[in-house]
Design a protein around this motif. Sequence first.
Motif, PDB file in Angstrom:
ATOM      1  N   LEU A 333     -31.705  31.333   1.860  1.00  0.00           N
ATOM      2  CA  LEU A 333     -31.381  30.122   2.632  1.00  0.00           C
ATOM      3  C   LEU A 333     -31.713  28.900   1.784  1.00  0.00           C
ATOM      4  N   ASN A 334     -30.702  28.136   1.402  1.00  0.00           N
ATOM      5  CA  ASN A 334     -30.960  26.942   0.617  1.00  0.00           C
ATOM      6  C   ASN A 334     -31.304  25.808   1.575  1.00  0.00           C
ATOM      7  N   ASP A 335     -32.587  25.603   1.744  1.00  0.00           N
ATOM      8  CA  ASP A 335     -33.132  24.696   2.740  1.00  0.00           C
ATOM      9  C   ASP A 335     -32.877  25.234   4.159  1.00  0.00           C
ATOM     10  N   THR A 336     -33.182  24.416   5.170  1.00  0.00           N
ATOM     11  CA  THR A 336     -33.044  24.920   6.540  1.00  0.00           C
ATOM     12  C   THR A 336     -31.592  24.918   7.014  1.00  0.00           C
ATOM     13  N   HIS A 337     -30.703  24.241   6.288  1.00  0.00           N
ATOM     14  CA  HIS A 337     -29.330  24.058   6.775  1.00  0.00           C
ATOM     15  C   HIS A 337     -28.632  25.346   7.212  1.00  0.00           C
ATOM     16  N   LYS A 366     -36.599  41.646   6.537  1.00  0.00           N
ATOM     17  CA  LYS A 366     -36.568  42.109   5.143  1.00  0.00           C
ATOM     18  C   LYS A 366     -35.509  41.409   4.297  1.00  0.00           C
ATOM     19  N   ILE A 367     -34.580  40.698   4.913  1.00  0.00           N
ATOM     20  CA  ILE A 367     -33.431  40.226   4.107  1.00  0.00           C
ATOM     21  C   ILE A 367     -33.431  38.731   3.802  1.00  0.00           C
ATOM     22  N   PHE A 368     -34.200  37.948   4.551  1.00  0.00           N
ATOM     23  CA  PHE A 368     -34.112  36.498   4.354  1.00  0.00           C
ATOM     24  C   PHE A 368     -35.226  35.954   3.468  1.00  0.00           C
ATOM     25  N   SER A 369     -34.861  35.037   2.592  1.00  0.00           N
ATOM     26  CA  SER A 369     -35.869  34.207   1.940  1.00  0.00           C
ATOM     27  C   SER A 369     -35.383  32.761   2.016  1.00  0.00           C
ATOM     28  N   PHE A 370     -36.343  31.861   1.917  1.00  0.00           N
ATOM     29  CA  PHE A 370     -36.071  30.460   2.281  1.00  0.00           C
ATOM     30  C   PHE A 370     -36.668  29.532   1.222  1.00  0.00           C
ATOM     31  N   THR A 371     -35.842  28.612   0.730  1.00  0.00           N
ATOM     32  CA  THR A 371     -36.341  27.595  -0.194  1.00  0.00           C
ATOM     33  C   THR A 371     -36.283  26.241   0.496  1.00  0.00           C
ATOM     34  N   THR A 372     -37.379  25.515   0.443  1.00  0.00           N
ATOM     35  CA  THR A 372     -37.346  24.162   1.001  1.00  0.00           C
ATOM     36  C   THR A 372     -37.376  23.155  -0.155  1.00  0.00           C
ATOM     37  N   ILE A 435     -35.344  22.788  18.560  1.00  0.00           N
ATOM     38  CA  ILE A 435     -35.659  23.959  17.748  1.00  0.00           C
ATOM     39  C   ILE A 435     -36.040  23.462  16.360  1.00  0.00           C
ATOM     40  N   ARG A 436     -37.208  23.902  15.893  1.00  0.00           N
ATOM     41  CA  ARG A 436     -37.647  23.519  14.538  1.00  0.00           C
ATOM     42  C   ARG A 436     -37.090  24.548  13.566  1.00  0.00           C
ATOM     43  N   MET A 437     -36.090  24.119  12.819  1.00  0.00           N
ATOM     44  CA  MET A 437     -35.380  25.076  11.967  1.00  0.00           C
ATOM     45  C   MET A 437     -36.274  25.619  10.852  1.00  0.00           C
ATOM     46  N   ALA A 438     -37.204  24.798  10.360  1.00  0.00           N
ATOM     47  CA  ALA A 438     -38.080  25.279   9.289  1.00  0.00           C
ATOM     48  C   ALA A 438     -38.999  26.373   9.839  1.00  0.00           C
ATOM     49  N   ASN A 439     -39.509  26.178  11.069  1.00  0.00           N
ATOM     50  CA  ASN A 439     -40.391  27.206  11.636  1.00  0.00           C
ATOM     51  C   ASN A 439     -39.623  28.513  11.827  1.00  0.00           C
ATOM     52  N   LEU A 440     -38.378  28.384  12.276  1.00  0.00           N
ATOM     53  CA  LEU A 440     -37.542  29.583  12.438  1.00  0.00           C
ATOM     54  C   LEU A 440     -37.396  30.295  11.086  1.00  0.00           C
ATOM     55  N   ALA A 441     -37.101  29.505  10.064  1.00  0.00           N
ATOM     56  CA  ALA A 441     -36.886  30.086   8.732  1.00  0.00           C
ATOM     57  C   ALA A 441     -38.161  30.743   8.209  1.00  0.00           C
ATOM     58  N   ILE A 442     -39.301  30.111   8.435  1.00  0.00           N
ATOM     59  CA  ILE A 442     -40.555  30.683   7.911  1.00  0.00           C
ATOM     60  C   ILE A 442     -40.915  31.972   8.645  1.00  0.00           C
ATOM     61  N   VAL A 443     -40.790  31.929   9.969  1.00  0.00           N
ATOM     62  CA  VAL A 443     -41.171  33.102  10.755  1.00  0.00           C
ATOM     63  C   VAL A 443     -40.342  34.322  10.337  1.00  0.00           C
ATOM     64  N   SER A 445     -38.465  34.790   7.429  1.00  0.00           N
ATOM     65  CA  SER A 445     -38.223  35.083   6.011  1.00  0.00           C
ATOM     66  C   SER A 445     -39.390  35.850   5.422  1.00  0.00           C
ATOM     67  N   HIS A 446     -39.090  36.667   4.404  1.00  0.00           N
ATOM     68  CA  HIS A 446     -40.210  37.356   3.748  1.00  0.00           C
ATOM     69  C   HIS A 446     -40.847  36.469   2.684  1.00  0.00           C
ATOM     70  N   THR A 447     -40.093  35.434   2.204  1.00  0.00           N
ATOM     71  CA  THR A 447     -40.627  34.547   1.173  1.00  0.00           C
ATOM     72  C   THR A 447     -40.251  33.102   1.486  1.00  0.00           C
TER      73      THR A 447
END
Length: 742
Positions: A333-337, A366-372, A435-443, A445-447
């Motif tokens: 995920l390139n940022d929360t977008h 297991k499949i998501f990782s997130f860069t902020t 909805i806080r998209m960053a919190n969703l992404a962190i919860v 994502s594995h990274t």
Amino acid sequence: RGGETRVGVERMFGLMDRFLKSDPSSLQKDILDHVEYTVARSRFSFDDFEAYQALAHSVRDRLIERWHDTQLHFKKKDPKRIYFLSMEFLMGRSLSNSAINLGIRDQYADALKELGFEFEVLAEQEGDAALGNGGLARLSACQMDSLATMDYPAWGYGLRYQYGLFRQVILDGYQHEQPDYWLNFGNPWEIERVHVTYPVKFYGTVEDENFNGGKRKVWLPGETVEAVAYDNPIPGHGTRNTITLRLWAAKPSDQIDMESYNTGDYINAVVNRQRAETISSVLFPDDRSYQGKELRLKQQYFFVSASLQDIIRRFKDSHSNFDDFPEKVALQLNDTHPSLAIAEVMRVLVDEEHLGWNRAWDIVCKIFSFTTHTVLPEGLEKVPVDLLESLLPRHLQIIYDINFDYIEELKKRIGLDYDRLSRMSIVEDGAIKSIRMANLAIVCSHTVNGVSRVHSELLKTRVFKDFYELWPHKFDYKTNGVTQRRWIVVSNPSLSALISKWLGTEAWIRDVDLLAGLQEQAANADLHEEWRMVRKVNKMRLAEYIEAMSGVKVSVSAMFDVQIKRIHEYKRQLLNILGIVHRYDCIKNMEKSDRTKVVPRVCIIGGKAAPGYEIARKIIKLCNAVAEKINNDPDVGDLLKLVFIPDYNVSVAELVIPGADLSQHISTAGHEASGTGSMKFLMNGCLLLATEDGSTVEIIEEIGKDNMFLFGAKMHEVPALREKGPTLKVPLQFARVVRYVM
Ligand code: 4GP
């Protein structure tokens, strides 16, 4: 009939030249064929633009060959694929980059010469693909180039905006925005895939349905839009690996609204259908202040849904169940977008593929990782619940369900600390429930990646502190990089030739660490002399451009002092301008005899301000007003000039960076997540004037403090300075600005 088909296939292979040839006369024939059959001009009469189009198609043919081979190779191998989901890609031009990566740029240049054309002149005909705002988007483009070069089975997914980032026009010193309809003259670098289309659904209701003796949720959408794929082949350098950047365009769905047609309102029915296209029509230019806009959310879901349908279809082509999904699919995920992708995968697995919730959740984790890409908590996206409920009612339910399970788990871990629970919740209760998209992404994502070491520290200790304490293992960083292929080989061919000559190899074009080999020659006077000549030629090129764009004549023997990036308070172009006013003031007050000691300087500033960002717009006006004053003062002459370069974009950067002597990266410490401009300047042998911020901290470790101009307060000093408020010096300098400018 079978026999006939086989004969037919053999005949076809016989007619196919396995690989298109790259000798000058084959290239010439190819270009002229494209002039005649693709551009439909006579081969005896065509202009530079038409020659560019024919040339681009000829390069594209070669890209397509490698691209097909790459697809075939990976289809057979079935490796784990990397899917890079990003709302923005700032690709710039493609011709030179593609020809260089294919290894046939010089052959093309020779072939064209005999036809009476210059490669560089034709390359100038290409417009920029500006499907992004700033650093985040240019990083995506560099990453695609590197993934291809490093032989990764990678895909980029994004949106094919019809209007890219606005064109900046300066009138009376002010920024004016003009639409960038970049597809006006066609785009030879994309391939429309009319058969790669998926329906994307919006609105509607969620109903309960009987299923296997129980109940299940069924989404009954209210609107369907078709996503059509446009593929942009991205070639690696020194490899046949050519990956795909697949961008989606919105088209009206084939499903006809019979009611409007039957009531005879044909014209309105057609107009309503056409409205679907607006989803992919325009890039939001607001870099981070687009909270709560329905169109933005629609864009996000549109590209996420189409991409996931495509990814899941590809997986299912060779797998009969989802057991191996995490071994075959990585979603970045390139940022929360693109973080709605999380809810979408859950929805598809549970509602459409009928996997149990827990099994689907296990796969998602297991499949998501997130860069902020930001350090500012206020820069993190929030989506109002009302908006999500109306646009994607089933996704809202899924997010609530994820949040419920997560908060229950959290209570077991941290107890009933309600403050912390509410901070960490995916759902924000407040005046506007969101909805806080960053919190969703962190919860999910594995990274969680930062983009530099300090950025990662800031994430751990401030922005996402609560999460770091809970899941320290998730937090990581990958310091940003830039590709030397674009930022040396394409943009500075003379320096590229010099480096290859002195290293005795071109291998550094694939492996940037080899540049360190130049250290052995660091004291070599011949190398210095050659490098100086390269810089001089680049400065002459830049000076010509400056004169053409702004009418200001600058001396190439002056120091070119450059700050080019988006206009932002934290990037402190204002401080740079104040410094220039101060310098002007000093020169004016100097004894004539002392003036000979001043190093003549051309200050160059360039960048776009978000249209709604008033202060940034005023900074541009101020810069132009100061420039007007200084540049028209014969008393100062060549000792000081200030130029604002309009419409800063990738191509302008390619021209400016090789000609810079000094470049400024003076963000208030603690604000720039990484910064990548500094790396491009460094690669071109330019000195840095920089604050200890973002990736600069690591750059200092590499090059040493003595090889740059370190500037300004350190990160730990900033809070106390803010507390203290402005010192007296600031208003005084403002007074000087006013005196000279007004
Ligand atoms: C930028 C950051 O501001 C910059 O420091 C970083 O180098 C770049 O991303 C790439 O990671 N952020 C954006 C944005 O462009 O839109 O947030």
